[in-house]
Write an enzyme that holds these catalytic residues in place. Structure first.
Site, mmCIF file in Angstrom:
data_model
loop_
_atom_site.group_PDB
_atom_site.id
_atom_site.type_symbol
_atom_site.label_atom_id
_atom_site.label_comp_id
_atom_site.label_asym_id
_atom_site.label_seq_id
_atom_site.Cartn_x
_atom_site.Cartn_y
_atom_site.Cartn_z
ATOM 1 N N LYS A 107 0.980 -1.174 0.054
ATOM 2 C CA LYS A 107 -0.084 0.043 -0.091
ATOM 3 C C LYS A 107 0.837 1.311 0.129
ATOM 4 O O LYS A 107 1.907 0.909 0.654
ATOM 5 C CB LYS A 107 -0.903 0.079 1.205
ATOM 6 C CG LYS A 107 -2.228 0.628 0.922
ATOM 7 C CD LYS A 107 -3.243 0.132 0.585
ATOM 8 C CE LYS A 107 -4.548 0.777 0.234
ATOM 9 N NZ LYS A 107 -5.612 -0.095 -0.220
ATOM 10 N N GLY A 219 -24.288 3.691 1.669
ATOM 11 C CA GLY A 219 -23.104 4.211 0.762
ATOM 12 C C GLY A 219 -23.558 4.289 -0.738
ATOM 13 O O GLY A 219 -24.149 3.192 -1.141
ATOM 14 N N GLY A 221 -21.719 5.325 -3.467
ATOM 15 C CA GLY A 221 -20.396 5.861 -4.178
ATOM 16 C C GLY A 221 -20.394 4.799 -5.236
ATOM 17 O O GLY A 221 -21.196 3.765 -5.289
ATOM 18 N N ASN A 222 -19.340 4.431 -5.803
ATOM 19 C CA ASN A 222 -18.669 3.674 -6.780
ATOM 20 C C ASN A 222 -19.283 2.164 -6.242
ATOM 21 O O ASN A 222 -19.877 1.436 -6.924
ATOM 22 C CB ASN A 222 -17.157 3.619 -6.973
ATOM 23 C CG ASN A 222 -16.691 2.355 -7.768
ATOM 24 O OD1 ASN A 222 -16.697 1.281 -7.263
ATOM 25 N ND2 ASN A 222 -16.820 2.662 -9.061
ATOM 26 N N GLY A 224 -21.320 0.859 -3.745
ATOM 27 C CA GLY A 224 -22.631 1.006 -3.138
ATOM 28 C C GLY A 224 -23.453 1.082 -4.296
ATOM 29 O O GLY A 224 -24.610 0.369 -4.522
ATOM 30 N N TYR A 225 -23.218 1.985 -5.160
ATOM 31 C CA TYR A 225 -24.266 2.120 -6.143
ATOM 32 C C TYR A 225 -24.267 1.043 -7.368
ATOM 33 O O TYR A 225 -25.427 0.579 -7.525
ATOM 34 C CB TYR A 225 -23.914 3.605 -6.947
ATOM 35 C CG TYR A 225 -24.703 3.779 -8.521
ATOM 36 C CD1 TYR A 225 -25.909 4.046 -8.489
ATOM 37 C CD2 TYR A 225 -24.017 3.320 -9.504
ATOM 38 C CE1 TYR A 225 -26.736 4.146 -9.518
ATOM 39 C CE2 TYR A 225 -24.670 3.298 -10.958
ATOM 40 C CZ TYR A 225 -26.045 3.820 -10.793
ATOM 41 O OH TYR A 225 -26.532 3.747 -11.957
#
Ligand code: NAD
Length: 413
Positions: A107, A219, A221-222, A224-225
């Site tokens: 990371k 959520g 966003g990317n 959750g949607y």
């Protein structure tokens, strides 16, 4: 200020130690699993738009490479600290092993609030980061990707800078790139799609059907949607969604187009019956999908969770206490290292395409993702539900960590 990163690192390491002791790994092996192989820490200096120099702290931590090159995102966040980057790198080693990928874990991060930078400053900072790590990454060494607050555009600057340093093309060194620079079709939806494949596999084992199964997704966003959209297409009834501002409940299934339109035009997903985030988490649904941030289910609300199945689409959405409590109550919790590994799996497919210089259609990518997610789930399920007379049954999270450590250590000589 409390060092949240330190807490994250301690909890990731505690999980590894607990699992390693259970499968009877020796002390030195445990040490090898805990200590990162390399920890690069540096200062980055860029010229700001006003002509002044400014210094930022950055890290690239390469945790374990037994299974292959290090793989993991780069995050830009004001609270990012070394321990957080190390914790996330450690969990990437586990996630890649769970997903069955030929990768280790790593990371990167910069302690910066990107909102305070102009676009030109952001580009200079991204390029400066590569200036620091170019000599320790590469398509067979360490393959970065986007993470919190980093985007395909940032990957395109980083790849460009990297290729300038090494003097040749190497698109497979970064994933999450724009499609025009060798990114993969299907990457945008991959995490949500992968989570759905895992949930469908779980329902098959439980002899349940998608049709009519109720779902609440926190959520929008990317992750959750796309999860909500693809789950609806698969026959689930997504009765509630929410974002950081508010939520909507619709017993007949949320109108996702309307919610998306509202979010774009009015800044809120709500229409009809508005619900708060807390109410969403406590709904009486079959499946709860926390897909927003970490620690959303915690000791304040864990006793009120009614869903029988929880799919951890965000990273670490349940605190350690909430996990223990809900697991003991008999909830089926699909751990993040499995549930959201569709993202890194399509990153792997992007890497394969980049190395080969041959690109698949979106359907081919999605089909491959399905096969890989189902295979990953199957191994964890089998470990979690051993044949009668063998080991005891165990929660999916414990099974995932056991499978990961077995795979990693079997490749460590
Ligand atoms: P995102 O920024 O696109 O979306 C986050 C969503 O969460 C937004 O809709 C935001 O409004 C909502 N949110 C923020 N605070 C909230 C709150 N207090 N209550 C309810 N909603 C809130 O991020 P994303 O890419 O969708 O990532 C979501 C999670 O999934 C993160 O934990 C991320 O680390 C994890 N994840 C993402 C990917 C990926 O491919 N994008 C892969 C693996 C894991």
């Amino acid at each position: 200020m409390e060092n949240q990163g330190k807490k994250m690192l301690e909890s990731a390491q505690a999980l590894i130690i607990k699992t390693a002791e259970k499968i009877q790994l020796d002390h030195e092996m445990i040490k090898r699993l805990i200590e990162p192989e390399f920890a690069h820490e540096f200062a980055l200096t860029i010229t700001m738009d006003n002509g002044n120099k400014k210094v930022f702290k950055g890290w690239r931590i390469q945790h374990n490479s037994a299974l292959g090159p290090y793989k993991g995102g780069i995050r830009f966040h004001k609270d990012t600290v070394r321990e957080e980057v190390q914790a996330l790198g450690t969990l990437m080693s586990i996630k890649c092993a769970v997903a069955g990928l030929p990768y280790g874990g790593g990371k990167g991060g910069i302690m910066v609030d990107p909102k305070t930078l102009s676009k030109a400053e952001l580009e200079r900072l991204s390029r400066a980061f590569i200036g620091r790590i170019a000599h320790v990454i590469g398509e067979n060494i360490d393959i970065p990707a986007p993470d919190v607050n980093t985007t395909p555009e940032i990957m395109s600057w980083m790849l460009d800078e990297y290729q300038k340093v090494i003097g040749r093309k190497s698109p497979a060194t970064f994933t999450g790139k724009p499609v025009s620079m060798g990114g993969s079709l299907g990457r945008t939806e991959a995490t949500g799609r992968g989570g759905l494949f895992v949930l469908l596999s779980l329902l098959t084992k439980l002899k349940k059907k998608a049709k009519g199964t109720t779902v609440a997704v926190q959520g929008f966003g990317n992750v959750g949607y796309y999860f909500a959209r693809l789950a609806t297409e698969a026959g689930f009834k997504v009765v509630a969604i929410s974002d950081s501002r508010s939520g909507v409940y619709d017993k007949n299934g949320v109108d996702l187009d309307r919610a998306l339109k509202n979010k774009k035009e009015k800044g809120t997903v709500s229409y009809g019956k508005t619900i708060s985030n807390e109410e969403l988490l406590e709904l009486d649904v079959d499946v709860l999908v926390p897909a927003a941030l970490e620690n959303m289910v915690n000791d304040k609300n864990m006793a009120k969770i009614k869903a029988g199945i929880i799919v951890e689409m965000a990273n670490g959405p349940l605190t350690a206490d909430a996990y223990e409590y809900l697991s003991k109550k008999g909830k089926i919790i699909v751990p993040d290292v499995l549930a959201n590994s569709g993202g890194v799996t399509v990153s792997y497919l992007e890497w394969v395409q980049g190395k080969a210089g041959y690109f698949w259609s979106e359907k081919e990518v999605n089909d491959k993702l399905k096969i890989m997610m189902e295979k990953a789930f199957e191994a964890i399920w089998k470990k979690s539900n051993p044949p009668a007379g063998g080991e005891k049954k165990m929660p999916l999270k414990q099974a995932a960590f056991e499978v990961a450590l077995e795979r990693i250590t079997s490749a460590m000589v």
